[in-house]
Scaffold this motif. Structure first.
Motif, PDB file in Angstrom:
ATOM      1  N   THR A 380       4.838 -52.628 -17.942  1.00  0.00           N
ATOM      2  CA  THR A 380       6.166 -53.518 -18.104  1.00  0.00           C
ATOM      3  C   THR A 380       5.955 -54.694 -19.400  1.00  0.00           C
ATOM      4  N   GLU A 381       4.524 -55.023 -19.276  1.00  0.00           N
ATOM      5  CA  GLU A 381       4.513 -55.799 -20.548  1.00  0.00           C
ATOM      6  C   GLU A 381       4.900 -55.115 -21.839  1.00  0.00           C
ATOM      7  N   GLU A 382       4.091 -53.944 -21.805  1.00  0.00           N
ATOM      8  CA  GLU A 382       4.177 -53.117 -23.169  1.00  0.00           C
ATOM      9  C   GLU A 382       5.505 -52.781 -23.258  1.00  0.00           C
ATOM     10  N   LEU A 383       6.141 -52.544 -22.321  1.00  0.00           N
ATOM     11  CA  LEU A 383       7.715 -51.908 -22.315  1.00  0.00           C
ATOM     12  C   LEU A 383       8.541 -52.982 -22.950  1.00  0.00           C
ATOM     13  N   LYS A 384       8.100 -54.328 -22.442  1.00  0.00           N
ATOM     14  CA  LYS A 384       8.962 -55.562 -23.072  1.00  0.00           C
ATOM     15  C   LYS A 384       8.836 -55.641 -24.486  1.00  0.00           C
ATOM     16  N   GLU A 385       7.549 -55.411 -25.079  1.00  0.00           N
ATOM     17  CA  GLU A 385       7.284 -55.553 -26.520  1.00  0.00           C
ATOM     18  C   GLU A 385       7.914 -54.370 -26.976  1.00  0.00           C
ATOM     19  N   THR A 386       7.486 -53.264 -26.711  1.00  0.00           N
ATOM     20  CA  THR A 386       8.334 -51.877 -26.966  1.00  0.00           C
ATOM     21  C   THR A 386       9.771 -52.121 -27.125  1.00  0.00           C
ATOM     22  N   THR A 387      10.421 -52.641 -26.400  1.00  0.00           N
ATOM     23  CA  THR A 387      11.713 -52.647 -26.272  1.00  0.00           C
ATOM     24  C   THR A 387      12.534 -53.446 -27.234  1.00  0.00           C
ATOM     25  N   VAL A 388      11.424 -54.768 -27.414  1.00  0.00           N
ATOM     26  CA  VAL A 388      11.822 -55.684 -28.612  1.00  0.00           C
ATOM     27  C   VAL A 388      11.720 -55.095 -29.968  1.00  0.00           C
ATOM     28  N   SER A 389      10.500 -54.205 -30.057  1.00  0.00           N
ATOM     29  CA  SER A 389      10.350 -53.554 -31.409  1.00  0.00           C
ATOM     30  C   SER A 389      11.460 -52.673 -31.697  1.00  0.00           C
TER      31      SER A 389
END
Length: 644
Positions: A380-389
């Motif tokens: 989830t944390e990585e997804l948030k960062e990925t989504t922002v990117s």
């Protein structure tokens, strides 16, 4: 108990019980058929053995009687001198043989003149004592009896059919008759020994393989000698008793018994299906049969079957209940895992999982879900960062697309104040940004235009596309020959082409006053020339694409354009557009559009028509390559119009 479709323990228990039941039923059927065959074979063996034993005993008794008569026959000739002493011989036959109930020495008519026509000393039982008397009387003419006539005619010993002797023993009996001959070979008397039919009946009826089985004995003509219905004895035959029966197997059995055959048959007697075993008594020509109801033969097996079925049903119920409870107890953590999974799915990744103490698959499941929780938190944390990117990249790509599309001309008609040329172009990237390019401008009454396709797709191709377009603008303003422009473009791109990308390019220069077109093709698709309803591909030399080798000597070509000629340049995204069946649009389909008889269309209408044909061919399939179309319509004014 919950519905089977809603409960895993119930479904699993039912599947287990179903498979167990199927295996049991198959095994039981196989065992039952095998046991039935074995019981039948044992019944056949038992009945045949009992039948053979009884017949053997009858044969032994008959042989005993025959031996007794044969042994006593020589005494008759020794006693002929004293006829009255013959009574002693017949009485002695009864005393020495318990099976014999009567004995006679029946002489030929007038053999002893002093004794009259019918002299036959006879002894039989009256109660427990032996009585002797003269058998032949006017009321009992024994010379015409079967026991006398048949052995005399056959000239050999003979067992008579059973009969009621109302002149002697007054019982139903059968008689063994032995002819006696003098020294000249002339028969002078018949020596007899009688056996009671009641004795045969007792002996035959002693065969009792099953409680409801019964026995029969038939004579040479098919008459019943022994039967469980006394009224049929000597009064009916095996054929007359079965005239009203639908199953004529009994008649077939009767014929086989009369023919002295041995065998077994299955017959339907009233409502009872029975096995019949029969065998002959060879000495007399009679035959004995045993009738055994089938239900009695298999009674024990059927009783066992009923018990097994009851035990099976009870066992299945008990097994289903126990299996359901055991499976439910073993799978109860699954309900807790399901509840935990729902909470995790709702976003609560810190949900407490049930505690599993065992070391089996449940523990593995618990550890897997726990690992999944931790992975979901990280994911989830990585997804948030990925989504922002991703959003940033998508935003940048949208900006890049806008920039890229802003670099190419998109105002049409581009030269509204000129009537000698019209032009329309469009570019449809396969991704957010593409690698196709087109550009055009007019300088010194010359139209410079180009169409290119960068190898690859996406951002790298779009960057090279932007560089190529900028170089074209810069170089074309300083050089007038298309081959020189292309050589300069090639050298500039190849100089810093570390990614080994290349560009196919078509560049044309049209002198709008004279209609002369100079062009150079660098590995690009040949444009289509459309004039007066006919379309042909423009001849092009096989020059290399841009960026592969610096210093390549590109050659230009020339063409004099006829007035009202359209030049259609495009990228391979048009001809290589695929349908759902992976069929290409092809050069042939493209060329056929320009050969159709129809009113002439403007460049805009022609480009949009081709785009529509490509989309129809694709049938909604995903676009796999950038599509670029440029249509140039050369339409110089007539000479008188120019002068005016």
């Amino acid at each position: 108990m919950p519905k089977i479709s809603q409960s895993f323990p119930a479904r699993l228990s039912c599947w287990l019980i179903t498979m167990t039941s199927a295996v049991f039923i198959i095994a039981f059927i196989a065992y039952y058929q095998s046991a039935r065959t074995q019981v039948r074979n044992e019944a056949v063996s038992h009945a045949e053995s009992a039948l053979e034993t009884t017949i053997l005993r009858i044969e032994q008794v008959l042989e005993t009687v025959e031996v007794a008569v044969n042994n006593m026959a020589w005494n008759v000739e020794e006693t002929l001198a004293t006829p009255d002493s013959l009574y002693c011989l017949t009485a002695r036959m009864l005393e020495n043989n318990p099976y014999i109930v009567g004995s006679a020495i029946a002489f030929e008519p007038c053999f002893f003149p002093e004794k009259g026509v019918r002299f036959a000393p006879y002894s039989c039982y009256e109660g427990d004592s032996i009585q002797s008397f003269q058998l032949g009387t006017e009321d009992y003419e024994y010379h015409y009896c079967d026991w006398y006539q048949i052995p005399k005619l056959l000239n050999q010993a003979y067992w008579s059919e059973p009969y009621f002797d109302d002149g002697g023993g007054d019982i139903i009996m059968c008689t063994y008759s032995k002819p006696l001959y003098d020294k000249a070979g002339k028969m002078y008397a018949i020596f007899t020994a009688d056996i009671s039919l009641e004795w045969f009946t007792r002996l035959v009826n002693s065969i009792k393989p099953y409680p409801r089985s019964y026995n029969i004995m038939v004579g040479r003509g098919g008459s019943y000698l022994v039967h469980y219905l006394p009224e049929r004895i000597l009064n009916e035959t095996v054929f007359s008793a079965t005239l009203d029966m639908e199953d004529q197997t009994v008649a077939d059995i009767g014929r086989a018994m009369i023919n002295q055959e041995k065998g077994m048959a299955l017959l339907q007697n009233d409502d009872t299906l029975s096995y019949t075993f029969y065998a002959p008594i060879e000495r007399t020509g009679w035959s004995v049969g045993i009738i055994c109801p089938q239900d009695e033969i298999f009674a024990g097996l059927e009783e066992m079957k009923v018990k097994v079925v009851i035990i099976f049903i009870v066992g299945i119920i008990v097994m289903l209940t126990c299996c359901y409870r055991i499976v439910r107890r073993q799978t109860s953590p699954l309900m807790e895992f399901a509840a935990s999974a729902q909470k995790i799915a709702a976003g609560n990744f810190q949900t407490t999982l049930p505690d599993i103490r065992s070391k089996d698959e449940m523990k593995m499941l618990r550890d897997s879900i726990d690992f999944m929780q931790q992975s979901l938190v990280t994911y989830t944390e990585e997804l948030k960062e990925t989504t922002v990117s991703k959003e940033r990249i998508e935003s940048e790509l949208r900006i890049a697309r806008d920039i890229q599309m802003g670099m190419i001309p998109k105002i049409f008609p581009p030269f509204p104040d000129r009537e000698d040329v019209d032009l329309y172009a469009c570019l449809i990237p396969a991704k957010e940004v593409g690698g196709d390019l087109y550009d055009f401008f007019i300088d010194n009454e010359k139209l410079y235009f180009t169409v290119g396709d960068v190898s690859g797709k996406g951002v790298p191709a779009s960057l090279l596309m932007a560089v190529t377009r900028s170089l074209f603008r810069n170089i074309a303003t300083h050089l007038e020959s298309p081959d020189a422009i292309v050589r300069s473009l090639n050298d500039s791109i190849a100089e810093s082409n570390e990614a080994s990308m290349f560009v196919t390019l078509f560049l044309g220069i049209i002198n709008l006053k004279t209609g002369k077109m100079e062009y150079c093709n660098a590995g690009h698709n040949a444009p289509v020339l459309h004039h007066r309803g006919a379309g042909t591909f423009l001849r092009t030399l096989p020059n290399l694409p841009l960026g592969l080798f610096a210093g390549f000597d590109y050659k230009k070509q020339e063409l004099q354009l006829e007035p009202d000629t359209q030049l259609f340049a495009y990228s391979d995204g048009v001809t290589e557009a695929e349908s759902r069946a992976q069929e290409l649009f092809s050069d042939e389909r493209l060329l056929s559009i320009f050969s159709e008889p129809k009113p002439e269309k403007t460049p805009r209408e022609k480009v949009l028509e081709i785009l529509d044909r490509v989309h129809q061919h694709a049938e909604g399939a995903e676009q796999s390559d950038d599509i670029t179309l440029v249509c140039v319509h050369y339409r110089p004014a007539a000479p008188h119009e120019a002068c005016s």
